[in-house]
Design a protein around this motif. Structure first.
Motif, mmCIF file in Angstrom:
data_model
loop_
_atom_site.group_PDB
_atom_site.id
_atom_site.type_symbol
_atom_site.label_atom_id
_atom_site.label_comp_id
_atom_site.label_asym_id
_atom_site.label_seq_id
_atom_site.Cartn_x
_atom_site.Cartn_y
_atom_site.Cartn_z
ATOM 1 N N TYR A 115 43.783 -46.179 -31.883
ATOM 2 C CA TYR A 115 42.630 -45.370 -32.267
ATOM 3 C C TYR A 115 42.902 -43.890 -31.991
ATOM 4 O O TYR A 115 42.606 -43.020 -32.829
ATOM 5 C CB TYR A 115 41.406 -45.839 -31.494
ATOM 6 N N GLU A 116 43.459 -43.612 -30.831
ATOM 7 C CA GLU A 116 43.744 -42.218 -30.465
ATOM 8 C C GLU A 116 44.802 -41.611 -31.384
ATOM 9 O O GLU A 116 44.730 -40.427 -31.736
ATOM 10 C CB GLU A 116 44.186 -42.150 -29.006
ATOM 11 N N LEU A 117 45.788 -42.420 -31.785
ATOM 12 C CA LEU A 117 46.808 -41.922 -32.713
ATOM 13 C C LEU A 117 46.188 -41.623 -34.078
ATOM 14 O O LEU A 117 46.562 -40.656 -34.749
ATOM 15 C CB LEU A 117 47.939 -42.947 -32.850
ATOM 16 N N ASP A 118 45.259 -42.481 -34.516
ATOM 17 C CA ASP A 118 44.557 -42.216 -35.779
ATOM 18 C C ASP A 118 43.857 -40.862 -35.735
ATOM 19 O O ASP A 118 43.897 -40.088 -36.699
ATOM 20 C CB ASP A 118 43.535 -43.323 -36.057
ATOM 21 N N GLN A 119 43.186 -40.584 -34.608
ATOM 22 C CA GLN A 119 42.481 -39.314 -34.473
ATOM 23 C C GLN A 119 43.453 -38.137 -34.450
ATOM 24 O O GLN A 119 43.215 -37.098 -35.081
ATOM 25 C CB GLN A 119 41.653 -39.312 -33.175
ATOM 26 N N LEU A 182 56.395 -39.231 -32.971
ATOM 27 C CA LEU A 182 55.771 -40.104 -31.981
ATOM 28 C C LEU A 182 56.643 -40.224 -30.732
ATOM 29 O O LEU A 182 56.144 -40.194 -29.601
ATOM 30 C CB LEU A 182 55.535 -41.498 -32.584
ATOM 31 N N SER A 183 57.946 -40.344 -30.945
ATOM 32 C CA SER A 183 58.874 -40.473 -29.815
ATOM 33 C C SER A 183 58.948 -39.181 -29.009
ATOM 34 O O SER A 183 58.948 -39.200 -27.770
ATOM 35 C CB SER A 183 60.267 -40.848 -30.329
ATOM 36 N N GLU A 184 59.011 -38.059 -29.710
ATOM 37 C CA GLU A 184 59.116 -36.766 -29.026
ATOM 38 C C GLU A 184 57.870 -36.452 -28.205
ATOM 39 O O GLU A 184 57.950 -35.775 -27.183
ATOM 40 C CB GLU A 184 59.358 -35.651 -30.055
ATOM 41 N N ASN A 185 56.723 -36.967 -28.638
ATOM 42 C CA ASN A 185 55.478 -36.722 -27.916
ATOM 43 C C ASN A 185 55.221 -37.759 -26.825
ATOM 44 O O ASN A 185 54.155 -37.735 -26.182
ATOM 45 C CB ASN A 185 54.291 -36.715 -28.891
ATOM 46 N N GLY A 186 56.181 -38.638 -26.629
ATOM 47 C CA GLY A 186 56.071 -39.614 -25.546
ATOM 48 C C GLY A 186 54.909 -40.570 -25.677
ATOM 49 O O GLY A 186 54.307 -40.970 -24.673
#
Length: 369
Positions: A115-119, A182-186
């Motif tokens: 959900y947080e990734l969607d936002q 996504l990987s770079e942002n951990g």
């Protein structure tokens, strides 16, 4: 004599002490067992009230139970309960119940992360580029069973469409850049597979062209791609259905039971399997045996009919055949096996006959199960 009496007293004391210790150990075990049963009873976790309390204490959120945890059918344990948040986010996640009926965990954090990734990525350059390519919905999902990333095609676009393959081929670099971000942002979130209208596609497949992508994609999602040709191919086999019924197969079928089991090109089936039913819905019909000559001849006659159809039907499945539990023992009749004194059990099973084009006589039929 006095010495013997003292020895007996000493031995009796030792034995008595040992028995007393055993009794204490037994009582302790009984106490622990009762205490354990009581704890299980106190913590019996599949009641809705306990689930709501657990989620409130664990995550500080309010939820509603939308699927209760019920005992599994046929196996020990319980199904997971499904809950939904009531704060407007409508996130659904599972509450795990162990075999003793106690709450053992949940997957809220995974669903919350989606959900947080969607936002976070809703207005990102990655989602914008994907929308520019034509995808109408892009989401990380809101349920535990959702794929890592879901993309939806325009309403007028089909899966088995060259424009769809081109669209996906052009989207691959964008999707890989999204994964890198996504990987770079951990975020600890990995996308190796995406879902497009329900069809799974590996993000890191070796695709040489849009058509190659389409062929590989179809091969991994046969049941979603065969609708472009399956009905036409079923129609090709319809003319042998009356003859199959005369042999005793598919007594109630209105059309042949055909399933595509292998695809190499997205617009046609490379290998089919046909099911031959021996019974009707009431269990009436043939009772085929592996070791009866007339039954093998009947199956061979069906194979000859099927081979005459202009389709790559490579195997058949027969739903009710009497066979030994060990497939290796089908080389001998039931009578021969009993005369040899072998330990063998028999049962009616669904069997398969493969490589139909190479079977020239009824004796060459081998059952796989």
């Amino acid at each position: 004599m006095e010495k013997k009496r003292k020895t007996l007293i000493a031995v009796s004391s030792v034995v008595g002490g040992f028995l007393a210790a055993l009794l204490l150990l037994f009582l302790a075990l009984v106490f622990l067992l009762i205490k354990g049963i009581q704890e299980i009873g106190d913590d019996f976790g599949y009641s809705n009230e306990k689930i709501l309390t657990y989620i409130k204490e664990k995550h500080g959120i309010e939820v509603a139970v939308i699927r209760e945890a019920e005992p599994n059918k046929g196996v020990p344990g319980f199904e997971d309960a499904r809950v939904r948040t009531t704060d407007g986010t409508d996130l659904e996640f599972d509450v795990n119940i162990n075999m003793f009926g106690k709450i053992s965990g949940n997957n809220y954090e995974n669903v919350k992360k989606r959900y947080e990734l969607d936002q976070k990525y809703a207005d990102s350059r990655f989602f914008k580029e994907l929308r520019e390519l034509g995808f109408t919905q892009i989401t990380f999902g809101h349920k535990p069973e959702d794929p890592p990333l879901y993309l939806e095609l325009p309403e007028d676009r089909k899966l088995a469409d060259s424009d769809t393959f081109r669209m996906l081929y052009e989207a691959l670099p964008v999707l890989k850049n999204l994964q890198n971000d996504l990987s770079e942002n951990g975020t600890d979130y990995y996308i190796d597979t995406i879902s497009v209208n329900g069809a799974a596609l590996s993000l890191y497949g070796n695709y040489e062209s849009p058509e190659d992508l389409g062929n590989q994609w179809a091969a991994d999602n046969i049941d979603l791609f065969d609708d472009s040709f399956i009905e036409q191919d079923i129609a090709k086999t319809a003319n042998i259905l009356p003859a199959l019924k005369c042999l005793g197969f598919n007594p109630e079928s209105s059309k042949p039971e055909l399933e595509c089991v292998e695809m190499i090109q997205y617009n046609r089936c490379h290998a089919y399997s046909m099911t031959l039913l021996t019974e009707d819905q009431y269990g009436n019909g043939m009772q085929l045996r592996y070791d009866r000559t007339e039954d093998r001849e009947k199956i061979f006659a069906a194979i000859q009919l099927i081979r005459a159809v202009d389709l790559p039907i490579e195997k058949i499945a027969i739903d009710h055949v009497y066979v030994p539990d060990d497939p290796k023992q089908q080389l001998h009749s039931e009578e021969e096996l009993k005369q040899r004194g072998e330990q063998v059990n028999f049962a009616y099973q669904t069997v398969e006959v493969m490589n139909l084009e190479h079977i020239e006589t009824a004796e060459e039929i081998v059952f796989f199960y």
